[in-house]
Scaffold this active site. Sequence first.
Site, PDB file in Angstrom:
ATOM      1  N   GLU A  70      99.117 132.428 -20.380  1.00 45.56           N
ATOM      2  CA  GLU A  70      98.466 133.734 -20.509  1.00 45.56           C
ATOM      3  C   GLU A  70      97.138 134.095 -19.756  1.00 45.56           C
ATOM      4  OE1 GLU A  70     100.554 135.032 -24.666  1.00 45.56           O
ATOM      5  OE2 GLU A  70      98.372 135.151 -24.584  1.00 45.56           O
ATOM      6  N   GLU A  77     107.112 133.185 -25.389  1.00 41.34           N
ATOM      7  CA  GLU A  77     106.833 133.719 -26.764  1.00 41.34           C
ATOM      8  C   GLU A  77     107.086 135.063 -27.023  1.00 41.34           C
ATOM      9  OE1 GLU A  77     102.363 133.614 -27.136  1.00 41.34           O
ATOM     10  OE2 GLU A  77     102.285 131.578 -26.342  1.00 41.34           O
TER      11      GLU A  77
END
Length: 451
Positions: free
Chosen positions: A175, A360
């Site tokens: 991320e 995720e």
Amino acid sequence: MSDRKPMDLDLARADFPPGFVFGAATSGYQIEGRRFGGCGLSHWDTFAATPGNTVRGEDGATACDHYHRWREDLDLVRDAGLDCYRFSISWSRVLPEGRGAPNPAGLDFYERLVDGMLERGLQPFATLYHWDLPVPLADLGGWRNRDVADWFADYTEVIMKRIGDRLETAATINEPWCVSWLSHFLGEHAPGLRDIRATARSMHHVLLAHGRATQAMRSLGMKNLGLVTNFEYASPADDSPEAARAARLYDGIYNRWFLGGVFDKAYPQDVLEGLGPHMPEGYEQDFDIIGTPVDWLGINYYTRKVIAPDGSGQFPALKEVEGPLPKTQMNWEIFPEGLHHFITWTHRRYTKGLPIYVTENGMASPDTLSDGRVDDPARIEYLNRHLKEVRRAIDEGAPVKGYIVWSLLDNYEWSLGYEKRFGLVHVDFDTLERTPKASWHALGRALKDKG
């Protein structure tokens, strides 16, 4: 009508293509316990030690004590019928000073962990960086300093010489939006800055570090290398052109910047209008490194945001407003259609046939232990709805190869401390006892037949 019981999943392993993998994810700082095993300080330790930055000043010093309980935790992955375990390596555990002499106990820990996965028939999915930058490097400017790309590549070489030959996949950075924008512009994560110049530099250097680390792993003969980016679906707050422009810019900052750097070797022009004056001189010359080919893309997806102009006239001149959809404990809207959108959009626009993993996806809910059980029907329904969107994308031709739930364990949820529970497994943070939730059992039933 479906005859599904409320605590079951609608889809099972047989509903997905052969070889499709299911897994659960964690990150080092959130579960391991930084105070164990010679791990160095990271900027999350100093961020949490600063009053007001985290709920009740909570940090990851003990977390879930995965450092000592990893065998039990890997058993939980295996016993749920999962195929892979996505974990992150702590830079501070491997190199307490960020550079220089490795920590033998840290290298040994990750070797034991990977070997433990293989012994249980689990595929190791490693991530090199999940936000815990060593303090000595933070003192040198961290992600604002161009040298971070070389420091990261050196760290990559140290750990991958030890375990790289046994990994199924390796990702560089988890991320990059959180590493840069959330942490340097919004100030909500370590290092807690609110500075546009620092933001522009970190948004570039995080991708430069990704490219350098990918090259380092290639030089070691490693394959199946990827990048994990997070996505949020941006919806305009109303039908006005101003709201549409604000939502488009949010999409540019959050979703198109990092994909553009890696796959287009260029940043989106609408975002550069704001960040361009603050970018490092000559940044365009780094795109050949940033664009080093990857073998797959990881998509982290949780929610959508409703975006409106804020009237400030200052970049980015937008704000989030309350949306109408049901929300998780994080106050994030539940919008499964966004996962389908990002899978199909990235496939068409950027990756063009490369494998995609949902690395995720999950939800926080206020789960409680009662009579030895943790019932979490909202999480089961969340997984149901998102798995259906994955299945729909596959039916439309998207090359999705796996789905990984966040998270295996309730854990340290960064600035929110230990309140927000994302786990398939409940953790009592006083005793550290693990209790599989109903969602863990539901996954086990859905995945029991591996063929």
